[in-house]
Design a protein around this motif. Structure first.
Motif, PDB file in Angstrom:
ATOM      1  N   ASN A  33      -3.972   1.907  -2.823  1.00  0.00           N
ATOM      2  CA  ASN A  33      -4.110   2.504  -1.494  1.00  0.00           C
ATOM      3  C   ASN A  33      -4.995   1.705  -0.543  1.00  0.00           C
ATOM      4  OD1 ASN A  33      -2.624   4.629  -2.584  1.00  0.00           O
ATOM      5  ND2 ASN A  33      -4.441   5.804  -3.116  1.00  0.00           N
ATOM      6  N   ASN A  77      -0.321   4.063   1.113  1.00  0.00           N
ATOM      7  CA  ASN A  77      -0.814   4.896   2.199  1.00  0.00           C
ATOM      8  C   ASN A  77       0.195   4.955   3.342  1.00  0.00           C
ATOM      9  OD1 ASN A  77      -3.284   5.973   1.470  1.00  0.00           O
ATOM     10  ND2 ASN A  77      -4.408   4.129   1.993  1.00  0.00           N
ATOM     11  N   SER A 136       0.850  -1.190   0.000  1.00  0.00           N
ATOM     12  CA  SER A 136       0.000   0.000   0.000  1.00  0.00           C
ATOM     13  C   SER A 136       0.882   1.236   0.000  1.00  0.00           C
ATOM     14  CB  SER A 136      -0.920   0.013   1.218  1.00  0.00           C
ATOM     15  OG  SER A 136      -1.636   1.236   1.301  1.00  0.00           O
TER      16      SER A 136
END
Length: 614
Positions: free
Chosen positions: A591, A312, A310
């Protein structure tokens, strides 16, 4: 609220709308568009479906997951009660976020929006005429206004703060609702107001503040199914869901049922997974991931383990020091408590070396501040330095590195440093006990619920006792814990600050001075720092992606340098384990896991069911 996407000007992809009678003649011609980005592209504005969706995915089967604690309410948007998990499946939002872009929104209940790029003090959402609640009644602007009025006046304080820039909500007609903002400065608020669930006005008027297991009337893809009070909750797919053919929903919501099974501890939950009581598990326990997946179903090839990357930021999990308590006022005390935490020993002994020390509040992303401050960062920092105490000022201006130990378990160097910091702060020893400068015993209680964090916190408690603190670990039940946290009634508590790739107005609730005095807000630390307030305001007013990154770097430096919490551990990416009946396309979103776009392989599910029978 965690955002999926960010606000980048969309002039290149927008289509011009006609000037309606409600627009003043002096105003520039507004833009009407089907996608909004806050310093973020709108790459899929003309796409037939999202790139991480399989539009031909089969429907059917059950997605089952675990949950912790208990519940007594179906509405998570009021200030009382403990809401069941999964209620977001009951409701549509005006727009829904892209899982591949920083902060970009595409139509759901609203088919388009109208706004003026030269005057972002308002936006109009156009409700899709086809949108229907479960009872078949149309979703109108009256329902939207009633929803936001309820949340703004009766909802949790952190949400009220997040939406604080809303000045007025005006009904233009049944399909058009206008949000008017206090100023044109907070440009991300245009998207923020599109992220919340919409309830039927009649249901709000009758039941919004009732603690009940009956949900408010929604228009979402699932309805509430079976509820076993405190033990499980199920949601069943609505075959008449009005929005199943929307671009963002093609290949989405494929499961006939989504079920959450509640457990009081992670240990019991893991046993439940092994026996098939639920079949999809994000694995947050390193020892399980390293050594726990050796049970018969794994050996039979019926369990998949997958590490999903990810972009994020890794959520900042830390031991929060409540700045409302006098004992934490001196930064040297907070530094000492940080030095007493032995991450290296814990990672080696408890976590099989699988975790990373969180060196940033935005760890693992481009938003994390690294190295020395850049020239652009110094231009932002320089006017703020006078507002910082000397130790925080020094830490802001140097390359950040948390203390490390040799992993032996003694943490001698860290404890010696902590002891000296405490002495420098005026603490003193008498009869082997540590006292504060005012003569009071140096006492710290760490509050927790459940059992998961106990093995992490007890070694830390031992280190605090070596320093002379009268340190205790207090375990309470879920309702008492959540009420005490809501009222900021604790010395230290573990909190998790999840961030998106587009931080903005929500940072006020995390670190803003005003939020420190608002019960139920997310400033669990109680930070009141004018320099941090200033940077949060700049971040909320960011005009492009470069400014978002710049101001986030500065915010990161200020938060770290304040030693407001003891960073614990985290991991870039997500480990998931699931029974071999679930499928996803090869390229997952950048994400998120995107579980709403997965589906069930019915033949594989039959094999799993057959195995579990025996």
């Amino acid at each position: 609220m965690i955002k999926n996407t960010t606000l980048k000007t969309i002039l290149l992809v927008a289509t011009l709308g006609a000037v309606a009678s409600w627009i003043p003649a002096s105003m520039a011609v507004p833009i009407t568009t089907t996608a909004l980005g806050h310093n973020s592209p709108t790459e899929y504005i003309d796409a037939p479906f999202m790139p991480y969706a399989n539009p031909n995915a089969p429907t059917g089967g059950t997605l089952s997951l675990d949950a912790r604690g208990t519940f007594n309410a179906a509405n998570k948007w009021m200030t009382t009660g403990v809401a069941m998990v999964g209620t977001d499946y009951l409701y549509d939002t005006l727009m829904t976020g892209s899982l591949n872009e920083a902060f970009t929104m595409y139509p759901q209940l609203a088919s388009k929006v109208t706004y003026d790029p030269d005057d972002t003090s308002w936006i109009i959402y156009h409700i899709n005429p086809a949108a229907r609640f479960w009872d078949g009644t149309p979703v109108t602007s009256h329902d939207v206004k009633a929803t936001y009025d309820a949340i703004l006046n009766k909802g949790p304080m952190y949400i009220r703060s997040y939406l604080g820039d809303i000045k007025d909500i005006q009904i233009i007609n049944k399909q058009q609702v206008k949000f008017v903002f206090a100023s044109a400065d907070n440009k991300e608020i245009l998207l923020t107001v599109g992220q919340f669930p919409v309830f039927a006005k009649s249901s709000i008027d009758a039941d919004f503040e009732k603690i009940t297991l009956t949900p408010l009337m929604g228009s979402g893809p699932y309805k509430l199914g079976r509820v076993d009070a405190g033990r499980s909750v199920s949601y069943v797919r609505d075959p008449n869901y009005w929005g199943r053919d929307l671009m963002v929903n093609r290949g989405r919501y494929n499961f006939d049922m989504i079920k959450f099974v509640y457990y009081q501890s992670d240990e019991i939950a893991f046993e439940g997974f092994k026996s098939g009581q639920y079949r999809f598990r994000p694995e947050n326990k390193a020892s399980n991931w390293a050594t726990g997946y050796n049970f018969p179903a794994v050996e039979a090839g019926l369990i998949n383990k997958e590490s999903i990357s990810s972009q994020n930021p890794v959520p900042m999990q830390g031991l929060v020091m409540n700045m409302r308590r006098p004992i934490f006022q001196d930064i040297r005390v907070r530094q000492a408590l940080t030095a007493a935490y032995d991450f290296e020993w814990m990672n080696k002994t408890l976590f099989h070396g699988q975790y990373e020390r969180l060196q940033s509040f935005f760890h693992g992303s481009e938003l994390a501040a690294t190295g020395m401050p850049t020239e652009a960062e110094m231009q932002v920092l320089s006017p703020l330095l006078a507002k910082l105490e000397p130790m925080q000022r020094q830490a802001v201006l140097t390359e950040w590195q948390l203390p490390t130990s040799d992993g032996s378990g003694f943490n001698r160097e860290g404890l010696l440093k902590a002891r000296q910091l405490l002495l420098d702060a005026g603490f003193y020893y008498n009869d082997m006990q540590l006292y504060q400068p005012d003569g009071k015993l140096a006492q710290i209680e760490i509050l927790m619920t459940g059992e998961t964090m106990g093995r992490v916190l007890l070694p830390y408690i031992r280190n605090l006792k070596r320093l002379g603190f009268d340190a205790t670990l207090r375990q309470v039940d879920g309702p008492q814990y959540y009420e005490r946290v809501r009222r900021f009634d604790y010395d230290m508590v573990v909190d998790v600050f999840a961030q998106s790739l587009s931080p903005g107005a929500e940072q006020v609730g995390f670190w803003g001075s005003a939020a420190a005095d608002e019960a139920g807000n997310h400033n669990t630390i109680g930070i009141k720092n004018p320099a941090i307030d200033s940077v949060i305001n700049k971040l909320g007013d960011a005009k492009n992606r470069n400014e978002i990154v710049l101001y986030t770097h500065v915010l990161d430096r200020l938060l770290r340098a304040g030693y407001y919490l003891v960073p614990l551990y985290g991991k870039s990416g997500i480990n998931v384990a699931y029974w071999n009946q679930y499928r996803h396309i090869e390229t997952l979103p950048s994400n998120a896991i995107g579980i709403d776009y997965w589906w069930t392989d019915k033949q594989a599910e039959a094999r799993v069911n057959q195995y579990l029978k025996h």
